[in-house]
Design a protein around this motif. Structure first.
Motif, short mmCIF file in Angstrom:
data_model
loop_
_atom_site.label_atom_id
_atom_site.label_comp_id
_atom_site.label_asym_id
_atom_site.label_seq_id
_atom_site.Cartn_x
_atom_site.Cartn_y
_atom_site.Cartn_z
N VAL A 150 41.07 31.76 52.25
CA VAL A 150 41.54 30.87 51.19
C VAL A 150 41.77 31.74 49.95
CG1 VAL A 150 41.03 28.87 49.75
CG2 VAL A 150 40.23 28.94 52.14
N GLN A 151 43.02 31.90 49.58
CA GLN A 151 43.34 32.77 48.45
C GLN A 151 42.78 32.20 47.16
OE1 GLN A 151 47.49 33.73 48.15
NE2 GLN A 151 47.26 34.86 46.23
N ALA A 152 42.13 33.05 46.39
CA ALA A 152 41.49 32.62 45.14
C ALA A 152 42.52 32.41 44.04
CB ALA A 152 40.46 33.65 44.70
N TRP A 153 42.14 31.64 43.03
CA TRP A 153 42.98 31.39 41.86
C TRP A 153 42.74 32.52 40.86
CZ3 TRP A 153 47.04 28.45 41.62
CH2 TRP A 153 47.58 28.05 40.40
N ALA A 154 43.09 33.73 41.28
CA ALA A 154 42.90 34.92 40.45
C ALA A 154 43.86 35.99 40.94
CB ALA A 154 41.45 35.41 40.55
N SER A 155 44.28 36.86 40.05
CA SER A 155 45.24 37.90 40.38
C SER A 155 44.55 39.25 40.50
CB SER A 155 46.33 37.98 39.32
OG SER A 155 45.81 38.52 38.11
N HIS A 156 45.28 40.22 41.07
CA HIS A 156 44.74 41.57 41.18
C HIS A 156 44.45 42.18 39.81
CE1 HIS A 156 44.87 42.74 45.45
NE2 HIS A 156 45.85 41.86 45.56
N LYS A 157 45.20 41.75 38.80
CA LYS A 157 45.00 42.31 37.46
C LYS A 157 43.63 41.96 36.89
CE LYS A 157 49.93 42.16 36.31
NZ LYS A 157 50.96 41.61 35.40
N SER A 158 43.04 40.88 37.40
CA SER A 158 41.73 40.48 36.90
C SER A 158 40.59 41.23 37.58
CB SER A 158 41.53 38.97 37.10
OG SER A 158 41.39 38.66 38.47
N PHE A 159 40.90 42.03 38.60
CA PHE A 159 39.88 42.75 39.37
C PHE A 159 39.59 44.07 38.68
CE2 PHE A 159 38.33 44.87 43.36
CZ PHE A 159 37.30 43.98 43.62
N ARG A 160 38.55 44.10 37.87
CA ARG A 160 38.27 45.25 37.01
C ARG A 160 36.82 45.73 37.19
NH1 ARG A 160 42.14 46.53 33.83
NH2 ARG A 160 43.89 45.11 33.52
N ALA A 176 49.73 41.41 30.87
CA ALA A 176 49.82 42.85 30.63
C ALA A 176 50.02 43.62 31.93
CB ALA A 176 48.56 43.34 29.93
N GLU A 177 50.64 44.77 31.80
CA GLU A 177 50.84 45.66 32.94
C GLU A 177 49.52 46.37 33.28
OE1 GLU A 177 53.48 46.06 34.80
OE2 GLU A 177 54.77 44.71 33.67
N SER A 178 49.31 46.56 34.59
CA SER A 178 48.13 47.28 35.04
C SER A 178 48.54 48.26 36.13
CB SER A 178 47.08 46.32 35.60
OG SER A 178 46.59 45.47 34.59
N ASP A 179 48.02 49.46 36.06
CA ASP A 179 48.33 50.49 37.05
C ASP A 179 47.01 51.00 37.62
OD1 ASP A 179 49.36 52.42 38.65
OD2 ASP A 179 49.88 53.80 37.02
N TRP A 180 46.69 50.56 38.85
CA TRP A 180 45.46 51.00 39.48
C TRP A 180 45.73 51.94 40.66
CZ3 TRP A 180 46.64 45.66 39.20
CH2 TRP A 180 47.27 45.13 40.33
N SER A 191 34.88 43.38 40.00
CA SER A 191 34.85 41.93 40.18
C SER A 191 35.99 41.32 39.37
CB SER A 191 33.51 41.33 39.74
OG SER A 191 33.32 41.47 38.35
N SER A 192 36.36 40.12 39.73
CA SER A 192 37.43 39.43 39.02
C SER A 192 36.89 38.81 37.74
CB SER A 192 38.04 38.35 39.91
OG SER A 192 38.93 37.54 39.18
N THR A 193 37.57 39.06 36.64
CA THR A 193 37.17 38.43 35.38
C THR A 193 37.57 36.96 35.36
OG1 THR A 193 39.26 39.17 34.39
CG2 THR A 193 37.34 40.60 34.12
N THR A 194 38.50 36.56 36.21
CA THR A 194 38.94 35.17 36.28
C THR A 194 38.02 34.34 37.17
OG1 THR A 194 41.23 35.88 35.99
CG2 THR A 194 40.87 33.65 36.83
N ASP A 195 37.71 34.86 38.34
CA ASP A 195 36.82 34.17 39.28
C ASP A 195 35.86 35.19 39.88
OD1 ASP A 195 35.55 32.64 41.12
OD2 ASP A 195 37.34 32.02 42.23
#
Length: 370
Positions: A150-160, A176-180, A191-195
């Motif tokens: 089940v895909q979470a309501w959060a994006s890769h950009k929030s995974f910090r 904002a742009e993110s380059d990981w 961890s995700s700052t969103t979820d």
């Protein structure tokens, strides 16, 4: 003679909501099942609400409204209340008269924590399964298990990084742009700052990793009804751990069979099943290192082949929930809210299937299941 293109409403209208719903409408047998199950939760609802003060919205109506949201793929509670305001079919199913006021959509947000705290959806699920058991629809010996992402309501950009060492987004702005690229990321350090409950996970080596949860379902093999459902953090052994936990809650000391796909073909899972008096009808993964943990003492029996054929029906529930119930990507954050949504979808899928079985609702049922 041509008629006049005008509308003139009568001063008084003698009509009931019942008159607007066809006798053969699919929601009629569904409503019968739902109302019978909700009547068994009267003591729970009394416990959930205080005995004094302003009267709340009946929890039975909230439950019916949440089921409608699943049945009709309504994307938000705000849109659900808009539909109930002018849709007579929805008013009839929920239990609102034509001139009853419609409550605000924020009611669901305020009551969701209460439903989670008192495990109301789980007990609603149990009541519906009790009806199925009384109708002789459930197998007590043969089961299948599987899991889905089940895909979470959060994006890769929030995974910090948890320690904040990356210094934030690379560019300012809301999106904002993110380059990981080249930066190692794992659930141990990020961890995700969103979820924060979401985990970065992929189910196989040829799929992309996403922030997600894992939903698990235990299905009985007679009529393909889900008898257990739970959401866990995504992880490599989550499916097998959830399967053992769910089969362990099935009542009775008799030997049971548990069908599953190749992902469950590990020595530890097979051994744990046998210790729990469960025969592991797991698909053989001959490509795994060391070979399959399933040998001829299990695969030689005709029941093994039957289990392998029937277990695929569990995908019907997952497919229905992802297309109709909209759980492909959840709109909730936090494992408890996602768990409630997943269980509600499995419950709704069961009710739709049961409503077409004549032993459950003989006066409205249609022969054959979905």
């Amino acid at each position: 003679m041509r008629g006049n293109d005008e509308m003139q409403e009568a001063l008084f209208t003698m009509a009931k909501l019942e008159d607007f719903v066809p006798l053969d409408h699919p929601l009629r047998p569904i409503q019968k099942i739902v109302n019978t199950a909700l009547s068994g939760l009267n003591d729970l609802f009394n416990e959930m609400y205080a005995g004094s003060g302003r009267a709340s919205i009946a929890p039975e109506k909230l439950m019916r409204a949440l089921l409608l949201q699943v049945f009709y793929s309504i994307r938000s509670e705000r849109q659900l209340m808009e539909q109930i305001r002018y849709n007579l079919l929805f008013r009839w199913f929920v239990g609102l008269a034509i001139d009853d006021p419609v409550w605000d959509h924020s009611v669901f947000s305020k009551n969701r924590d209460r439903l989670i705290e008192h495990e109301a959806v789980e007990k609603f699920f149990t009541e519906v399964m009790s009806l199925a058991d009384k109708g002789g629809l459930l197998s007590k010996d043969h089961f299948s298990v599987d899991g889905t992402l089940v895909q979470a309501w959060a994006s890769h950009k929030s995974f910090r990084p948890k320690d904040g060492s990356d210094g934030g987004p690379d560019t300012p702005g809301r999106n904002a742009e993110s380059d990981w690229k080249g930066r190692p990321r794992s659930n141990d350090t990020h961890s995700s700052t969103t979820d924060p409950d979401a985990r970065l996970f992929r189910k196989s080596s040829n799929t992309a990793a996403t922030l997600c949860y894992q939903g698990h379902a235990l299905m009985e093999n007679r009529n393909g009804l889900v008898v257990g459902a739970v959401v866990t953090h995504a992880g490599g052994s989550a499916e097998r751990d959830a399967a053992l936990a769910m089969i362990g809650t099935v009542p009775g000391t008799q030997r049971k069979t548990l069908a599953a796909d190749k992902a469950y073909d590990t020595a530890g899972f097979v051994e744990s099943c046998r210790l729990a008096n469960v025969t592991p009808h797991v698909a053989m993964n001959v490509a795994r290192s060391g070979g399959s943990a399933i040998d001829a003492r299990t695969s030689r029996h005709p029941g093994y082949e039957v289990s392998q054929r029937i277990r695929k029906r569990i995908e019907e529930h997952f497919g229905w929930a992802k297309t109709v119930g909209r759980i492909r990507q959840t709109v909730f954050r936090g494992i408890h809210r996602v768990d409630l949504q997943f269980k509600l979808n499995m419950l709704a899928s069961n009710i739709v299937r049961m409503s077409r079985m004549p032993t459950v609702v003989p006066e409205f049922a249609v022969q054959g299941a979905r």
